[in-house]
Write an enzyme that holds these catalytic residues in place. Structure first.
Site, PDB file in Angstrom:
ATOM      1  N   ASP A   1       1.380   4.791   2.297  1.00  0.00           N
ATOM      2  CA  ASP A   1       0.969   5.404   3.566  1.00  0.00           C
ATOM      3  C   ASP A   1       1.337   6.887   3.595  1.00  0.00           C
ATOM      4  O   ASP A   1       2.464   7.250   3.251  1.00  0.00           O
ATOM      5  CB  ASP A   1       1.676   4.712   4.735  1.00  0.00           C
TER       6      ASP A   1
ATOM      7  N   ASP B   1       0.860  -1.179   0.000  1.00  0.00           N
ATOM      8  CA  ASP B   1       0.000   0.000   0.000  1.00  0.00           C
ATOM      9  C   ASP B   1       0.903   1.239   0.000  1.00  0.00           C
ATOM     10  O   ASP B   1       2.125   1.109  -0.041  1.00  0.00           O
ATOM     11  CB  ASP B   1      -0.919  -0.008   1.236  1.00  0.00           C
TER      12      ASP B   1
ATOM     13  N   ASP C   1      -3.284   4.325   2.805  1.00  0.00           N
ATOM     14  CA  ASP C   1      -3.635   4.653   4.185  1.00  0.00           C
ATOM     15  C   ASP C   1      -3.330   6.122   4.443  1.00  0.00           C
ATOM     16  O   ASP C   1      -2.238   6.595   4.111  1.00  0.00           O
ATOM     17  CB  ASP C   1      -2.798   3.817   5.183  1.00  0.00           C
TER      18      ASP C   1
END
Ligand code: TTP
Ligand code: MN
Ligand code: MN
Ligand code: MN
Length: 371
Positions: free
Chosen positions: A207, A205, A295
Site C-alpha cells: 500500500d 499487497d 494499492d
C-alpha cells in the site's frame, strides 16, 4: 498476596489505540483460534460475536507475555465468557473443539476458499455455495455464472496474488513507484503505508499514499502514474476509482465504508531480477516474474496525515481509534478528517502526531499499531 500479579501491572486499555502492539505475538495459539471463530461469524453475518472475538484477539496480541492460565486474564478487558471458555479448552487440551468443528465444516471451508479469490466477497461466495458449487472448477464450469473483470483477474492471477509478498518485494515495488512518481512530479510525496509500514515481514499487497504539494493536482498525478506503469508494460490490472471527496461532509460513522479519495487497486508485474531477497518461485516455474497486488491512494495534501493514519492500520487499530474518538472525546474520525462535535469544528493536522494530540492520546508508532 496469593493470586495477585508479581509486580504492579499497568491496566490494559479496552482501546487498541491506547496499547502498543508489535508484530511479536505471544498468544498466537489463542488469537489464531479467535480469528477462525470471528471469520465463521462473519460468514454467518453475525457481526456482534465476530467483532468480540477480533477485539479479544487484539487485547491478547498486545501482551508482552503469554497467557499460561485463565487467572492471568482476570484484569484484561474485552474477554467474555465464550472467549474464556475457548481459552480454557486450549490451555487444557491444546485445542478447541468448536474451532476444530468450524475448520472441518464444508460451508466454512468453501466460503474460505471462494473469498480467497480477488474480487470475491462473502456475499458472492455465499451465493455460489448455495448453488451447490464447491470448488474453483465448479465455478469455472458453470455457464450461468458471469464473473466480473475483478473476479476474472482473481482467477487468472490466483497463484501469484494468494502468495505472500515479502519485504524485499515491497521494497522493489517501492522503487518502481518512486521512479514513476518523481519522473512525473519531482516534489510529489510518496509514502509506504499498510502492513509494511507497521513492520510486517509479509503482506497480501503493498500500500502506498501519493500526493502532490499543489492542492488539486493529486488526482491527475495518480492517473499519470497509472499511465507510466502501463507504458512500462508492468500494469497487469487496474481498477481506478475517481475521488468523491467532499470537504463539507462530516466524518463517517462506519469504518468498513471505503474512503472517498482517488485510489487504484493494481496488479503489477514484478521482475525477479529486481528483487534482492530472491523470489519464491516454485521449482519448474522459471518465468522469472510474479504479479503483486498494489494499492495506491491519493488524498489532497491537506488530508495527507488523516489518510496516512487511516491506511496504516491495522484494521482493529483503526476501528478503536474511531470508537475512542466517538465514545471518549465526542469527536468523529475517519480517513479524511477529525470533527469535534462539542466545538462543531474540523481539526486540521499536518502529521499523525497532530491527530493523536487532538484526541488526547499518547503517540503510537506505526510498528506499535499491529493490533
Ligand atoms: P490492507 O492492505 O487490506 O491491510 P494491511 O496492509 O494491514 O495487511 P495486508 O498485509 O493483508 O495487506 O489495508 C490497509 C489499510 O488500509 C487498512 O487499515 C484499511 C485501510 N483501507 C482504507 O482505509 N480504505 C480503503 O478503501 C481500503 C481498501 C483500505
Ligand atoms: Mn496491505
Ligand atoms: Mn488484508
Ligand atoms: Mn491494501
Amino acid at each position: 498476596p496469593e493470586g495477585s500479579p508479581p509486580t504492579a501491572v499497568a491496566t490494559v486499555s479496552q482501546y487498541a489505540c491506547q496499547r502498543r502492539t508489535t508484530i511479536e505475538n505471544n498468544n498466537k495459539i489463542f488469537t489464531d483460534a479467535f480469528e477462525v471463530l470471528a471469520e465463521s461469524y462473519e460468514f454467518n453475518e453475525n457481526e456482534g460475536p465476530c467483532l468480540a472475538f477480533r477485539r479479544a484477539a487484539s487485547v491478547l496480541k498486545s501482551l508482552p507475555w503469554a497467557v499460561e492460565c485463565l487467572g492471568a486474564t482476570e484484569d484484561l478487558p474485552c474477554l467474555g465468557d465464550h472467549t474464556k471458555a475457548v481459552m480454557e479448552e486450549i490451555l487444557l487440551y491444546g485445542r478447541s473443539l468448536q474451532v476444530e468443528s468450524i475448520l472441518s465444516n464444508e460451508r466454512y471451508q468453501t466460503l474460505k476458499l471462494f473469498t480467497s479469490v480477488f474480487g470475491v466477497g462473502p456475499k458472492t461466495a455465499e451465493k455460489w455455495y448455495r448453488r451447490g458449487l464447491r470448488s474453483f472448477s465448479d465455478i469455472l464450469a458453470e455457464p450461468s455464472i458471469q464473473l466480473n473483470r475483478m473476479q476474472q483477474t482473481g482467477f487468472l492471477h490466483y497463484g501469484d496474488i494468494s502468495r505472500a509478498v515479502s519485504k524485499a518485494e515491497a521494497r522493489a515495488l517501492g522503487n518502481i513507484i518512486d521512479e514513476a512518481v518523481h519522473a512525473i512530479t519531482p516534489d510529489a510525496i510518496l509514502a509506504l503505508t499498510g502492513g509494511f509500514r507497521r513492520g510486517k515481514e509479509f503482506g497480501h499487497d503493498v500500500d502506498f499514499i501519493v500526493t502532490a504539494l499543489e492542492l488539486g493536482k493529486e488526482e491527475s498525478l495518480l492517473l499519470d502514474i497509472i499511465d507510466r506503469l502501463k507504458h512500462h508494460g508492468i500494469l497487469l490490472y487496474c481498477d481506478y476509482q475517481a475521488s468523491t471527496f467532499d470537504i463539507s461532509k462530516l466524518p463517517s460513522h462506519r469504518f468498513e465504508a471505503m474512503d472517498h479519495f482517488a485510489k487504484c487497486f493494481l496488479i503489477l508485474r514484478l521482475e525477479g531480477s529486481q528483487v534482492d531477497g530472491g523470489l519464491n518461485i516454485a521449482e519448474g516455474d522459471s518465468r522469472g516474474w510474479r504479479g503483486v497486488r498494489v494499492d495506491l491512494v491519493s488524498p489532497p495534501v491537506d488530508r495527507y496525515a488523516y489518510a496516512l493514519l487511516g491506511w496504516t492500520g491495522s484494521r482493529q487499530f483503526e476501528r478503536d481509534l474511531r470508537r475512542f474518538a466517538r465514545s471518549e472525546k465526542r469527536m468523529l474520525l475517519d480517513n479524511h478528517a477529525l470533527y469535534d462535535k462539542r466545538k462543531k469544528e474540523f481539526l486540521a493536522a499536518t502529521t499523525e502526531k497532530d491527530i493523536f494530540a487532538h484526541l488526547g492520546l499518547e503517540y503510537i508508532e506505526p510498528w506499535q499499531r499491529n493490533a
